[in-house]
Design a protein around this motif. Structure first.
Motif, mmCIF file in Angstrom:
data_model
loop_
_atom_site.group_PDB
_atom_site.id
_atom_site.type_symbol
_atom_site.label_atom_id
_atom_site.label_comp_id
_atom_site.label_asym_id
_atom_site.label_seq_id
_atom_site.Cartn_x
_atom_site.Cartn_y
_atom_site.Cartn_z
ATOM 1 N N UNK A 377 0.831 -1.207 0.000
ATOM 2 C CA UNK A 377 0.000 0.000 0.000
ATOM 3 C C UNK A 377 0.867 1.259 0.000
ATOM 4 N N UNK A 378 1.997 1.226 0.713
ATOM 5 C CA UNK A 378 2.910 2.368 0.722
ATOM 6 C C UNK A 378 3.498 2.595 -0.668
ATOM 7 N N UNK A 379 3.941 1.514 -1.316
ATOM 8 C CA UNK A 379 4.491 1.627 -2.665
ATOM 9 C C UNK A 379 3.435 2.161 -3.632
ATOM 10 N N UNK A 380 2.216 1.668 -3.500
ATOM 11 C CA UNK A 380 1.117 2.110 -4.352
ATOM 12 C C UNK A 380 0.892 3.612 -4.207
ATOM 13 N N UNK A 381 0.896 4.112 -2.987
ATOM 14 C CA UNK A 381 0.653 5.529 -2.755
ATOM 15 C C UNK A 381 1.814 6.405 -3.203
ATOM 16 N N UNK A 382 3.031 5.912 -3.096
ATOM 17 C CA UNK A 382 4.177 6.667 -3.616
ATOM 18 C C UNK A 382 4.041 6.825 -5.127
ATOM 19 N N UNK A 383 3.710 5.741 -5.802
ATOM 20 C CA UNK A 383 3.553 5.780 -7.257
ATOM 21 C C UNK A 383 2.427 6.740 -7.653
ATOM 22 N N UNK A 384 1.308 6.680 -6.934
ATOM 23 C CA UNK A 384 0.200 7.585 -7.230
ATOM 24 C C UNK A 384 0.612 9.045 -7.032
ATOM 25 N N UNK A 385 1.292 9.314 -5.929
ATOM 26 C CA UNK A 385 1.711 10.683 -5.653
ATOM 27 C C UNK A 385 2.629 11.238 -6.716
ATOM 28 N N UNK A 386 3.607 10.442 -7.138
ATOM 29 C CA UNK A 386 4.553 10.888 -8.159
ATOM 30 C C UNK A 386 3.882 11.022 -9.522
ATOM 31 N N UNK A 387 2.956 10.130 -9.836
ATOM 32 C CA UNK A 387 2.288 10.157 -11.140
ATOM 33 C C UNK A 387 1.353 11.346 -11.265
ATOM 34 N N UNK A 388 0.656 11.689 -10.178
ATOM 35 C CA UNK A 388 -0.347 12.747 -10.234
ATOM 36 C C UNK A 388 0.069 14.003 -9.469
ATOM 37 N N UNK A 389 1.375 14.214 -9.354
ATOM 38 C CA UNK A 389 1.925 15.440 -8.759
ATOM 39 C C UNK A 389 1.320 15.765 -7.394
ATOM 40 N N UNK A 390 1.193 14.741 -6.554
ATOM 41 C CA UNK A 390 0.741 14.889 -5.166
ATOM 42 C C UNK A 390 -0.674 15.455 -5.044
#
Length: 436
Positions: A377-390
């Protein structure tokens, strides 16, 4: 108090002695000390350089055979990548005189054979293994490890079941059949006993509900660890090869809404750029919490994404209990691929010192690392944050949003409810299930 003064005096004497030796009259002791200082400084610089290089090498590179198993490349593409890696390894040996630490093996022959067998399959249920008689005896499970290559359905609900969780999976199947009777449910068996699988098959073995026995043994052994949940993105990726969009649900999740609400949420996922209900989705839709990503992510995981924990101090964590995914190229390449690469890299998904309990959320400020790690879940959220500019509004709704049509039912509740139903009990108060 007296002890404190003595310690301070002792420290002062030591400092004065060092200064006297360093700047006193030239001589053999003075030269020796200077040599020690020079050598120490040099070693410190080397340590800094090694640390910098070590951080630079924390890149997400996985064995090409896993890309093949996950449907990212064809066998020929994987072989080409393997040849490039072999050439790189030869160059590394020539420059350093040592074997590289990572040893990439050849593409999985078993995967290629299974992929050839599955090319003729056209429906998601054709690959279902429970009760299949194609080449196997009746009731014998054939474990699938290769990407599905048949015709995709438009939408599928995806879940999984582990040993001891069959009661939750059965009630999920009943819940979907009651609330969303027109939707297809696919449950991945990740290690259930034959007896429990028969129980599940009696409730999920029709044109709208099927079980796939998926073989995780082709992946690194840590992938099957229930603590890290590294198998979740694997299940989701396989589901996306069978449908244009999927709703991933943990088997303890239940739907309280109906088809109309589900379709409304699905339309947000499948129409990128059209802002609806405060969300401008680009293929992902989940529900966020008040917890910051930095609070539930081990600091060492950020290194693998070339980012820092501070960048995620105010990014809300999205739960993986219920998430919509589309099969768009953006989701496949920018979200699923880096997410899976981390989950297949032990040092990324499970950094040294990571743990899932002992959370301390009373630290100030609240975005400080709580001591608990979210693993996949942490990895998933890091990827989401970086992909969609936080920007969480790009891919999530608040967890308390009225558009959240899901709720949890514990395994203990599910077991009790199922036993009660099997005894033909007429009690309804045990189940929080409503038609709201």
């Amino acid at each position: 108090m007296r002890t404190k003064h003595l310690i301070l005096i002792l420290i002062g004497v030591i400092i004065a002695t060092i200064v006297f030796i360093a700047f006193g009259p030239a001589g053999e002791p003075n030269d020796s000390f200077k040599n020690i200082v020079v050598q120490t400084h040099q070693q410190f610089k080397e340590f800094q350089e090694n640390l910098r290089v070590g951080l630079e090498r924390k890149k997400l590179e996985i064995d090409p055979k896993y890309l093949l198993l996950l449907g990212f490349t064809s066998p020929n593409d994987a072989a080409g990548q393997q040849q490039q890696l072999d050439q790189q390894n030869v160059a590394d040996i020539g420059s350093s005189g040592q074997l590289p630490k990572t040893d990439f093996s050849a593409p999985a022959t078993k995967a290629e054979l299974e992929l050839s067998e599955l090319r003729g399959l056209r429906r998601p249920q054709d690959a279902v293994t429970f009760g299949s008689q194609s080449g196997d005896q009746k009731g014998q499970r054939k474990r699938i490890t290769t990407p599905y290559n048949g015709t995709k359905s438009n939408f599928t609900i995806v879940s999984y079941v582990l040993e001891g969780q069959v009661a939750s999976a059965i009630l999920l199947a009943q819940n979907i059949a009651a609330k969303l009777p027109s939707e297809y449910l696919l449950i991945y068996d990740l290690g259930v006993s034959e007896e429990q699988l028969r129980d599940l098959g009696s409730y999920c073995n029709n044109s709208r509900c099927s079980v796939i026995t998926y073989d995780l043994s082709e992946f690194p052994s840590f992938v099957a660890d229930q603590r890290t949940h590294a198998y979740r993105p694997i299940v989701i990726k396989d589901g996306l090869m069978r449908a244009r969009s999927v709703l991933f649900l943990e088997n303890y999740m239940r739907v309280r809404g109906g088809s109309a609400q589900l379709r409304n949420l699905q339309s947000i996922v499948m129409n990128p750029g059209a802002r609806k209900a405060g969300v401008k989705s680009a293929g992902i839709l989940g529900w966020n919490t008040a917890t910051a990503v930095s609070s539930l992510t081990h600091p060492k995981m950020f290194d693998y994404f070339e980012s820092k924990a501070e960048e995620f101090n105010f990014l809300r964590m999205v739960d993986l209990d219920a998430v919509f995914f589309s099969g768009s190229s953006l989701v496949t390449e920018k979200i699923m691929l880096p997410w899976l690469k981390c989950c297949l890299t032990l040092e990324c998904i499970d950094p040294i010192g990571a743990q899932s309990n002992g959370c301390k959320f009373n630290k100030k400020p609240m975005f400080r690392y709580s001591g608990c790690h979210g693993y996949d879940a942490s990895a998933f959220n890091i990827v989401l944050g970086l992909t969609f500019q936080m920007d969480t509004s790009e891919y999530s709704l608040p967890g308390d949003s009225p558009r959240n049509i899901f709720y949890k039912e514990t395994l203990e509740q599910a077991t009790r409810i199922l036993e009660s139903r099997r005894r033909n009990s007429s009690e309804t108060s045990d189940h929080p299930f409503t038609d709201d």
